[in-house]
Design a protein around this motif. Sequence first.
Motif, PDB file in Angstrom:
ATOM      1  N   SER A 160       6.028  19.998  -4.256  1.00 28.60           N
ATOM      2  CA  SER A 160       6.888  18.928  -3.747  1.00 28.60           C
ATOM      3  C   SER A 160       6.061  17.661  -3.526  1.00 28.60           C
ATOM      4  N   LEU A 161       6.732  16.525  -3.631  1.00 30.97           N
ATOM      5  CA  LEU A 161       6.061  15.236  -3.478  1.00 30.97           C
ATOM      6  C   LEU A 161       6.610  14.507  -2.263  1.00 30.97           C
ATOM      7  N   SER A 162       5.730  13.840  -1.531  1.00 31.06           N
ATOM      8  CA  SER A 162       6.170  12.927  -0.473  1.00 31.06           C
ATOM      9  C   SER A 162       5.607  11.552  -0.798  1.00 31.06           C
ATOM     10  N   TYR A 163       6.360  10.528  -0.395  1.00 31.41           N
ATOM     11  CA  TYR A 163       6.050   9.147  -0.754  1.00 31.41           C
ATOM     12  C   TYR A 163       5.854   8.336   0.521  1.00 31.41           C
ATOM     13  N   TRP A 164       4.673   7.756   0.676  1.00 33.06           N
ATOM     14  CA  TRP A 164       4.277   7.042   1.883  1.00 33.06           C
ATOM     15  C   TRP A 164       4.040   5.573   1.549  1.00 33.06           C
ATOM     16  N   ALA A 165       4.454   4.681   2.436  1.00 35.60           N
ATOM     17  CA  ALA A 165       4.258   3.251   2.199  1.00 35.60           C
ATOM     18  C   ALA A 165       4.349   2.489   3.516  1.00 35.60           C
ATOM     19  N   LEU A 166       3.992   1.211   3.453  1.00 38.78           N
ATOM     20  CA  LEU A 166       4.152   0.330   4.611  1.00 38.78           C
ATOM     21  C   LEU A 166       5.621   0.053   4.886  1.00 38.78           C
ATOM     22  N   ALA A 167       6.431  -0.024   3.816  1.00 34.19           N
ATOM     23  CA  ALA A 167       7.858  -0.315   3.942  1.00 34.19           C
ATOM     24  C   ALA A 167       8.612   0.455   2.858  1.00 34.19           C
ATOM     25  N   HIS A 168       9.813   0.865   3.196  1.00 34.31           N
ATOM     26  CA  HIS A 168      10.694   1.579   2.253  1.00 34.31           C
ATOM     27  C   HIS A 168      12.031   0.842   2.219  1.00 34.31           C
ATOM     28  N   PHE A 189       7.840   1.976  -4.839  1.00 35.79           N
ATOM     29  CA  PHE A 189       6.699   1.179  -4.399  1.00 35.79           C
ATOM     30  C   PHE A 189       6.656  -0.195  -5.053  1.00 35.79           C
ATOM     31  N   HIS A 190       7.381  -0.382  -6.155  1.00 37.96           N
ATOM     32  CA  HIS A 190       7.401  -1.666  -6.863  1.00 37.96           C
ATOM     33  C   HIS A 190       8.375  -2.663  -6.240  1.00 37.96           C
ATOM     34  N   HIS A 191       9.245  -2.214  -5.371  1.00 35.68           N
ATOM     35  CA  HIS A 191      10.282  -3.077  -4.806  1.00 35.68           C
ATOM     36  C   HIS A 191       9.644  -4.316  -4.172  1.00 35.68           C
ATOM     37  N   PRO A 192      10.183  -5.502  -4.458  1.00 34.53           N
ATOM     38  CA  PRO A 192       9.580  -6.731  -3.915  1.00 34.53           C
ATOM     39  C   PRO A 192       9.443  -6.734  -2.395  1.00 34.53           C
ATOM     40  N   ASP A 193      10.336  -6.064  -1.678  1.00 30.89           N
ATOM     41  CA  ASP A 193      10.262  -6.038  -0.221  1.00 30.89           C
ATOM     42  C   ASP A 193       9.253  -5.012   0.309  1.00 30.89           C
ATOM     43  N   SER A 194       8.544  -4.321  -0.607  1.00 33.50           N
ATOM     44  CA  SER A 194       7.458  -3.414  -0.202  1.00 33.50           C
ATOM     45  C   SER A 194       6.165  -4.176   0.059  1.00 33.50           C
ATOM     46  N   PHE A 195       6.079  -5.397  -0.428  1.00 32.54           N
ATOM     47  CA  PHE A 195       4.868  -6.216  -0.286  1.00 32.54           C
ATOM     48  C   PHE A 195       4.914  -6.893   1.087  1.00 32.54           C
ATOM     49  N   VAL A 196       4.275  -6.274   2.079  1.00 29.79           N
ATOM     50  CA  VAL A 196       4.415  -6.756   3.462  1.00 29.79           C
ATOM     51  C   VAL A 196       3.094  -7.030   4.178  1.00 29.79           C
ATOM     52  N   LEU A 197       1.962  -6.676   3.588  1.00 27.76           N
ATOM     53  CA  LEU A 197       0.666  -6.844   4.266  1.00 27.76           C
ATOM     54  C   LEU A 197      -0.093  -8.029   3.658  1.00 27.76           C
ATOM     55  N   GLU A 198      -0.386  -9.017   4.490  1.00 35.16           N
ATOM     56  CA  GLU A 198      -1.169 -10.147   4.006  1.00 35.16           C
ATOM     57  C   GLU A 198      -2.559  -9.656   3.614  1.00 35.16           C
ATOM     58  N   LEU A 207       0.861  -1.183   0.000  1.00 32.31           N
ATOM     59  CA  LEU A 207       0.000   0.000   0.000  1.00 32.31           C
ATOM     60  C   LEU A 207       0.893   1.228   0.000  1.00 32.31           C
ATOM     61  N   SER A 208       0.517   2.236  -0.775  1.00 32.34           N
ATOM     62  CA  SER A 208       1.341   3.439  -0.842  1.00 32.34           C
ATOM     63  C   SER A 208       0.504   4.646  -1.232  1.00 32.34           C
ATOM     64  N   VAL A 209       1.075   5.817  -0.990  1.00 31.54           N
ATOM     65  CA  VAL A 209       0.426   7.082  -1.309  1.00 31.54           C
ATOM     66  C   VAL A 209       1.489   8.074  -1.768  1.00 31.54           C
ATOM     67  N   VAL A 210       1.175   8.796  -2.828  1.00 35.35           N
ATOM     68  CA  VAL A 210       1.977   9.945  -3.253  1.00 35.35           C
ATOM     69  C   VAL A 210       1.176  11.178  -2.864  1.00 35.35           C
ATOM     70  N   ILE A 211       1.799  12.103  -2.155  1.00 45.12           N
ATOM     71  CA  ILE A 211       1.133  13.342  -1.762  1.00 45.12           C
ATOM     72  C   ILE A 211       1.882  14.512  -2.381  1.00 45.12           C
ATOM     73  N   GLU A 212       1.140  15.295  -3.167  1.00 53.49           N
ATOM     74  CA  GLU A 212       1.702  16.506  -3.756  1.00 53.49           C
ATOM     75  C   GLU A 212       1.280  17.698  -2.908  1.00 53.49           C
ATOM     76  N   ALA A 213       2.260  18.465  -2.454  1.00 51.24           N
ATOM     77  CA  ALA A 213       1.980  19.678  -1.683  1.00 51.24           C
ATOM     78  C   ALA A 213       1.630  20.811  -2.642  1.00 51.24           C
ATOM     79  N   ILE A 214       1.019  21.837  -2.116  1.00 53.38           N
ATOM     80  CA  ILE A 214       0.646  22.994  -2.931  1.00 53.38           C
ATOM     81  C   ILE A 214       1.871  23.596  -3.619  1.00 53.38           C
ATOM     82  N   ASP A 215       3.050  23.490  -2.981  1.00 50.37           N
ATOM     83  CA  ASP A 215       4.276  24.033  -3.594  1.00 50.37           C
ATOM     84  C   ASP A 215       4.850  23.110  -4.669  1.00 50.37           C
TER      85      ASP A 215
END
Length: 168
Positions: A142-150, A157-166, A132-140
Amino acid sequence: MQVDLTPHPASPRDGLMVSVDTERRADQLWLRFIVEGDTDAIEWPRKAPAIRTDGLWQHTCFEVFVRTTGGYVEYNLSPSDAWATYRFSGYREGMSPANQAIDVHGLDGGEQYVALEGVIDLPPGATGPIALSVVIEAIDGSLSYWALAHPSDKPDFHHPDSFVLEIP
């Protein structure tokens, strides 16, 4: 089940918190992404037709990655109501449009939160943990990247070790 996402270490946090509620419904997965904090500082995409649209991940976008026996499927849910699904045969390989549908329920919220609900059709052969992941764009801009694992030094977000939630 509710899980918390964390920002990539290279991303600005800006006092936000992101969580996701998930519930399995037969061959579908219901999701509710919740962004808490100063949501007025986020650039929210304008309403658009609820159709398949490429490039959603370049702006505020909510994402799910589901492993299959032959690779994985990426789901993009935009607050605009647009959506996209892609099938990959391997790690960032063999990308093609996927047949899975998404029903984006649009945004709702309160004084200090905004939420987006959606239902995705799970792909045939869905197996193992999801990402699961989220990209958040700020009004300025800039982008922030959110995920269960980094698992890497850059947001991936495609990295095989990002898949962590059953799958619930």
